[in-house]
Motif scaffolding. Sequence first.
Motif, short mmCIF file in Angstrom:
data_model
loop_
_atom_site.label_atom_id
_atom_site.label_comp_id
_atom_site.label_asym_id
_atom_site.label_seq_id
_atom_site.Cartn_x
_atom_site.Cartn_y
_atom_site.Cartn_z
N HIS A 173 0.83 -1.21 0.00
CA HIS A 173 0.00 0.00 0.00
C HIS A 173 0.86 1.26 0.00
O HIS A 173 1.66 1.46 0.91
CB HIS A 173 -0.91 0.02 1.22
CG HIS A 173 -1.83 -1.17 1.28
ND1 HIS A 173 -2.86 -1.35 0.39
CD2 HIS A 173 -1.83 -2.25 2.09
CE1 HIS A 173 -3.47 -2.49 0.66
NE2 HIS A 173 -2.87 -3.06 1.68
N PRO A 174 0.69 2.12 -1.01
CA PRO A 174 1.36 3.42 -0.99
C PRO A 174 0.54 4.37 -0.11
O PRO A 174 -0.50 4.88 -0.53
CB PRO A 174 1.34 3.84 -2.46
CG PRO A 174 0.18 3.11 -3.06
CD PRO A 174 -0.10 1.89 -2.23
N CYS B 191 -4.61 5.15 1.57
CA CYS B 191 -3.84 4.43 0.57
C CYS B 191 -4.05 5.15 -0.75
O CYS B 191 -5.17 5.53 -1.09
CB CYS B 191 -4.31 2.99 0.47
SG CYS B 191 -3.44 2.11 -0.85
N GLN C 58 -3.75 3.98 -3.73
CA GLN C 58 -4.36 3.15 -4.78
C GLN C 58 -5.83 3.56 -4.86
O GLN C 58 -6.57 3.40 -3.90
CB GLN C 58 -4.31 1.68 -4.35
CG GLN C 58 -3.11 0.95 -4.84
CD GLN C 58 -3.53 -0.35 -5.47
OE1 GLN C 58 -4.54 -0.39 -6.19
NE2 GLN C 58 -2.80 -1.39 -5.20
N HIS D 30 -8.29 1.05 -3.59
CA HIS D 30 -8.28 0.82 -2.14
C HIS D 30 -8.92 1.98 -1.41
O HIS D 30 -9.75 1.79 -0.51
CB HIS D 30 -6.85 0.60 -1.64
CG HIS D 30 -6.19 -0.62 -2.21
ND1 HIS D 30 -4.94 -1.04 -1.86
CD2 HIS D 30 -6.65 -1.53 -3.11
CE1 HIS D 30 -4.63 -2.15 -2.53
NE2 HIS D 30 -5.66 -2.46 -3.30
N PHE E 275 -10.22 2.52 2.38
CA PHE E 275 -8.88 2.69 2.94
C PHE E 275 -8.54 4.17 3.08
O PHE E 275 -7.67 4.70 2.39
CB PHE E 275 -7.87 1.99 2.01
CG PHE E 275 -6.59 1.55 2.70
CD1 PHE E 275 -6.00 2.30 3.70
CD2 PHE E 275 -5.96 0.37 2.30
CE1 PHE E 275 -4.83 1.89 4.30
CE2 PHE E 275 -4.78 -0.05 2.90
CZ PHE E 275 -4.21 0.72 3.90
CU LIG Z 1 -3.74 0.17 -0.74
#
Ligand SMILES: [Cu+2]
Length: 489
Positions: free
Chosen positions: A421-422, A472, A474, A477, A482
């Motif tokens: 996860h970024p 996150c 993404q 996500h 997230f």
């Molecule tokens: Cu993520």
Amino acid sequence: MDLSRRNFLTSGSALMGGAALSGRAAIGWMADEAKADYTLTIATQPIELAPNRIVSVTAYNGQFPGPLLRFREGVRATVDVHNGTDTPEQLHWHGQSIPSDVDGAAEEGTPFIPPHGSRRISFVPRPSGFRFYHTHVRAGADLSLGQYSGLVGPVHIEPKNNPGRYDREVFLTLKEFQPTFSRGGDMDMDFLSPAATVKELKDTGESAMKASLAKGMAKGYEVGYDAFTINGRMLGHGDPIRVKQGERVLFHVLNGSAGEIRSLALPGHTFLVVAMDGNPLPKPVRVPGLWIGTAERISAIVDMNHPGVWVMGDTGDDDRRHGMGIVVEYAGHSGKPQWIAPHAFHWNYAHFGQAEGPAATPDEVIDMTFAKDNAALDGFNRWTINGVSYPLKQMMAAPAFHLKRGKRYRVRMRNASDDIHPIHLHRHTFELTRVAGQPTSGVLKDVVMVGGYQETEIDFTADNPGLTLFHCHQQLHMDYGFMSLFDYV
Ligand SMILES: [Cu+2]
């Protein structure tokens, strides 16, 4: 009224031939009528990635990437944003310490740029360095929205003092197009170092996945892409980067993806990394190639000392063959661009910092566990932070974490899923203090990749009051839970 605003008014009055202007109305009128430093128009139109490869995407000013915006640190800037689409938009100033109402996230209270409407944004750019701007709306299952679109552009904020100029600066934006859903693709994970995972996190994640699959659930949706580009052109179809032997070129590389992790190598050359996410490193570090998480930036100098015509590209063969690369051409050389695969290299954030951990201990530690609920939301993975999923409808949820101005916080992030996860913190810069168990200090970032079943720690000072989003990066996500909000109390 701050000082720069006062200056603005004074110079404005001078331009008006000293016309008597006073009071709030006059100030408002001035602000409305003055020309913005930049104008960005959001619209959907065809973009040519390669001959006969034209895609319809939403982008800024009809181009991809959006125009490079240059600001000066500490000098107030004004940007007009026109939204020519049918959906509300948000423009996020990624990596800047600015107020919540202009940061560009509805969750923080930034007003939307209405469909076919406009908004003037004014802020004092800081800190200096390589930043970027991008849309910050929920896409959900609509792959034309959010960061699946072309709404990404680079920002460079010149330092207040000593604007260190290089002979050559080249900005590269890495971005995929033509997204489609797939189920349960596997992410390239083995490049992260240290590789140490936490047994408890792995046990938790694996048993949750097993239980889900045992119930007959398929793996949750992932997003894949058909077209890969650097600066909006597929490999071989854009202008080459033309260099001369002996030149030192400073590359500012932005991963503008909606969710992919990218690598980049240039055969016969190495990268001297001088900054991460726009923030100078304690000392430059030479590496054979780059790994760049979603929304991360790397600034690196390449000594052009290996003449030829080369492919600077992703080390992933499939993605590079589908366009993720750009040609580097030395003066006096011609022919077919050559690609030579580099030896596999690992990516350890701690190598870019100091070997010892931070000198200061934080005032408070915030523990977070990230978890995946496989395919729980109409086939999409549902994501949680400490068991809580951010509401799907974009709105201000109750802040989950509370900050006191001036205090220093450590966020201990524990990833109980097998994905990388970024992780991004808005409006603040953090320092990496522990990467998968390895202590470090001095690396200042706004996004960090947290490896599958790994634990990473970041420290930051609460120095910018207001609602602050943590998520996150993404798109898939963040859209499915997230995210979390910090407030100041
Ligand atoms: Cu993520």
